[in-house]
Design an enzyme around this catalytic site. Structure first.
Site, mmCIF file in Angstrom:
data_model
loop_
_atom_site.group_PDB
_atom_site.id
_atom_site.type_symbol
_atom_site.label_atom_id
_atom_site.label_comp_id
_atom_site.label_asym_id
_atom_site.label_seq_id
_atom_site.Cartn_x
_atom_site.Cartn_y
_atom_site.Cartn_z
ATOM 1 N N ASN A 1 0.700 -1.213 0.125
ATOM 2 C CA ASN A 1 -0.158 0.179 -0.271
ATOM 3 C C ASN A 1 0.745 1.137 -0.112
ATOM 4 O O ASN A 1 2.002 0.910 0.554
ATOM 5 C CB ASN A 1 -0.891 -0.265 1.274
ATOM 6 C CG ASN A 1 -0.306 0.247 2.768
ATOM 7 O OD1 ASN A 1 0.556 0.807 2.504
ATOM 8 N ND2 ASN A 1 -0.419 -0.808 3.315
ATOM 9 N N ASN B 1 -7.979 -8.298 9.442
ATOM 10 C CA ASN B 1 -8.111 -8.514 8.091
ATOM 11 C C ASN B 1 -8.729 -9.162 7.211
ATOM 12 O O ASN B 1 -9.139 -9.875 6.578
ATOM 13 C CB ASN B 1 -6.793 -8.275 6.997
ATOM 14 C CG ASN B 1 -6.794 -6.634 7.813
ATOM 15 O OD1 ASN B 1 -5.563 -5.987 7.315
ATOM 16 N ND2 ASN B 1 -7.685 -5.926 7.873
ATOM 17 N N ARG C 1 0.492 -11.864 2.399
ATOM 18 C CA ARG C 1 -0.154 -12.555 3.474
ATOM 19 C C ARG C 1 -1.433 -13.612 3.286
ATOM 20 O O ARG C 1 -2.052 -13.444 4.303
ATOM 21 C CB ARG C 1 -1.639 -10.784 3.684
ATOM 22 C CG ARG C 1 -0.418 -9.405 3.926
ATOM 23 C CD ARG C 1 -1.311 -8.037 4.408
ATOM 24 N NE ARG C 1 -1.608 -8.845 5.228
ATOM 25 C CZ ARG C 1 -2.888 -8.124 6.248
ATOM 26 N NH1 ARG C 1 -3.118 -6.953 6.199
ATOM 27 N NH2 ARG C 1 -3.359 -7.762 7.627
ATOM 28 N N ARG D 1 -8.552 -3.949 -2.605
ATOM 29 C CA ARG D 1 -8.191 -5.565 -2.177
ATOM 30 C C ARG D 1 -9.093 -6.293 -2.554
ATOM 31 O O ARG D 1 -9.141 -7.561 -2.746
ATOM 32 C CB ARG D 1 -7.764 -5.477 -0.581
ATOM 33 C CG ARG D 1 -6.882 -4.678 -0.356
ATOM 34 C CD ARG D 1 -5.892 -5.078 -0.900
ATOM 35 N NE ARG D 1 -4.273 -3.713 -0.271
ATOM 36 C CZ ARG D 1 -3.728 -4.396 0.842
ATOM 37 N NH1 ARG D 1 -4.759 -5.011 1.520
ATOM 38 N NH2 ARG D 1 -2.838 -3.277 1.187
ATOM 39 N N HIS E 1 -8.444 0.363 2.101
ATOM 40 C CA HIS E 1 -9.838 -0.229 3.256
ATOM 41 C C HIS E 1 -10.618 0.588 3.631
ATOM 42 O O HIS E 1 -10.620 1.496 4.064
ATOM 43 C CB HIS E 1 -8.405 -1.084 3.870
ATOM 44 C CG HIS E 1 -8.059 -2.651 4.014
ATOM 45 N ND1 HIS E 1 -6.982 -2.465 4.687
ATOM 46 C CD2 HIS E 1 -8.198 -3.262 3.248
ATOM 47 C CE1 HIS E 1 -6.507 -4.331 4.181
ATOM 48 N NE2 HIS E 1 -7.443 -4.221 3.297
ATOM 49 N N ASP F 1 -11.644 0.448 6.104
ATOM 50 C CA ASP F 1 -11.639 0.975 7.777
ATOM 51 C C ASP F 1 -10.752 2.268 8.053
ATOM 52 O O ASP F 1 -10.374 2.085 9.352
ATOM 53 C CB ASP F 1 -11.059 -0.236 8.636
ATOM 54 C CG ASP F 1 -9.590 -0.542 8.086
ATOM 55 O OD1 ASP F 1 -9.441 -0.219 7.621
ATOM 56 O OD2 ASP F 1 -9.323 -1.649 9.583
ATOM 57 N N CYS G 1 -7.096 -1.333 12.396
ATOM 58 C CA CYS G 1 -6.471 -2.342 11.839
ATOM 59 C C CYS G 1 -5.835 -3.541 12.523
ATOM 60 O O CYS G 1 -5.868 -4.258 12.432
ATOM 61 C CB CYS G 1 -5.339 -2.267 11.147
ATOM 62 S SG CYS G 1 -5.564 -0.941 9.878
HETATM 63 N N1 ARG Z 1 0.453 -3.562 5.694
HETATM 64 C C1 ARG Z 1 -0.901 -3.372 5.806
HETATM 65 C C2 ARG Z 1 -1.738 -4.005 5.111
HETATM 66 O O1 ARG Z 1 -1.223 -3.365 4.093
HETATM 67 C C3 ARG Z 1 -1.781 -2.485 6.689
HETATM 68 C C4 ARG Z 1 -3.210 -3.370 6.869
HETATM 69 C C5 ARG Z 1 -3.628 -2.385 7.920
HETATM 70 N N2 ARG Z 1 -4.936 -2.922 8.040
HETATM 71 C C6 ARG Z 1 -6.438 -2.359 8.002
HETATM 72 N N3 ARG Z 1 -7.261 -2.807 8.563
HETATM 73 N N4 ARG Z 1 -6.692 -1.034 7.150
HETATM 74 O O2 ARG Z 1 -2.639 -4.633 4.368
#
Ligand code: ARG
Length: 371
Positions: free
Chosen positions: A26, A76, A95, A144, A173, A175, A269
């Site tokens: 991101n 997530n 991930r 995403r 995202h 959130d 998050c």
């Molecule tokens: N580095 C993580 C990603 O890019 C951060 C996730 C943050 N989580 C969230 N719920 N927005 O996936």
């Protein structure tokens, strides 16, 4: 009695021991590779946990996996309503294995596990946020989660899904740009959404319950807030945002989470809420529509097929190429059958009329919709 008053909120957090920024998936992570400080991150995480417990929440902690530096962002890994959990499928391979840990933990803790069909991505409560007062979840797509996952979500959780399109790469995202609050108000950053999504928010949330945050609050990830009872925990709030929340009776707690902002995450998050009550009246409803497009013509030369697919995506829709028969020689036509998935009837009409306009520019191109 309000459904929220009867349950003690529980959250799943993950030990931050292996949190780092070692890849960039991101815009926040770019430029921050290797810049995290493990002991500072541990202290900040512990402070967040303490604030949640002081606000009356219960925190369950899952051990970390040394190969999964983003596992600390437990938000997530699944979308939950009641005891139903839809396990995530992550967009980026880095991930993906986090979902295995989530499946195991949630199954072991009494949740009914639902899975996504192959080919669809959905990143849990990063993109799926339960409304505290309305029997619905707000669901994001665009960076995403796949648009089509929203249909699966409605069915798995047996709940209404209101689809919102994200259009700002920093707010990848839902959130990080929207937070439903316990009193039914919704805090959000309008520039992160397209017009149709803003209309979906305003048609469901009356003006008196809408809190539009400033750019300064948005980039401090103020929308990435944890609600626990009447406490709202976030990284930072400007005085106007703090007053807007306090005027609604909330206690606002700031916690330094600068280490996690390096990775594009903040308070919300790092928690997966485990006690998301199913509100009365919840039913499997989604607003997606679809049709079939039959396209014939010189689809490979002139880049025509690519332009059609781009137009569809620009309109917030998605596609599946169900059949493709390439023309072999310069004079041969190609033929394709595309399944078009749209967030609404209006978006579908807009996308098909754009494709018709393109077809009108090329004598060889014919487009038939439906059937
Ligand atoms: N580095 C993580 C990603 O890019 C951060 C996730 C943050 N989580 C969230 N719920 N927005 O996936």
């Amino acid at each position: 009695m309000n459904a929220m008053d009867s349950v003690t909120p529980r959250f799943l957090m993950c030990d931050p021991a292996y949190f780092t920024v070692e890849y960039a998936i991101n815009p926040w992570m770019k430029g921050n590779l290797g810049k995290t400080d493990a002991s500072l991150a541990r202290d900040q995480w512990a402070a967040l946990r303490r604030h949640i417990e002081e606000a009356g929440g219960i925190v369950e902690v899952e051990p970390a996996d040394p190969e999964l530096p983003d596992m600390v962002f437990t938000a997530n890994v699944a979308a939950i309503v009641g005891r139903d959990a839809l396990i995530s499928h992550f967009t980026y391979p880095q991930r993906r294995r986090e979902a295995d840990h989530a499946r195991q933990w949630l199954a072991g803790n009494g949740f009914t596990i639902h899975e996504l069909p192959a080919g669809l991505d959905l990143e849990g409560t990063g993109d799926v946020l339960r409304d505290f007062q309305r029997p619905l979840v707000w669901a994001g797509y665009g960076y995403r989660s796949s648009l089509e996952s929203h249909r699966v979500l409605a069915e798995a959780l047996d709940y209404e899904v209101v689809t919102l399109r994200l259009v700002h790469p920093k707010f990848y995202h839902l959130d990080v740009c929207l937070a439903p609050l316990p009193d039914g108000s919704v805090m959000y950053y309008p520039p992160a959404f397209d017009d149709a999504s803003l209309a979906a928010i305003t048609s469901r949330v009356p003006e008196s319950q809408r809190i539009a945050v400033s750019e300064e609050d948005a980039v401090n990830l103020a929308c990435n807030a944890v609600s626990c009872g009447n406490t709202i925990i976030l990284y930072r709030a400007t005085p106007p945002l703090r007053s807007a929340l306090e005027a609604r009776g909330f206690r606002v707690v700031e916690v330094d989470l600068s280490q996690f902002l390096l990775s594009g995450g903040s308070a919300r998050c790092m928690v997966l809420p485990l006690t998301e009550p199913r509100l009365p009246g919840g039913r499997a409803i989604h607003h997606l529509v679809e049709t079939t497009l039959h396209v014939d013509g010189h689809l490979l030369d002139f880049g025509v097929l690519a332009r059609i697919l781009d137009l569809v995506v620009e309109q917030g829709c998605s596609f599946e190429v169900q059949h493709f028969e390439p023309g072999r020689r310069r004079e041969d036509m190609s033929r394709a059958r595309l399944r078009l998935i749209a967030p609404s009837t209006e978006a579908l009409q807009e996308a098909t009329s754009r494709v018709d306009e393109l077809a009108a520019q090329f004598a060889h191109l014919t487009v038939a919709v439906g059937g």
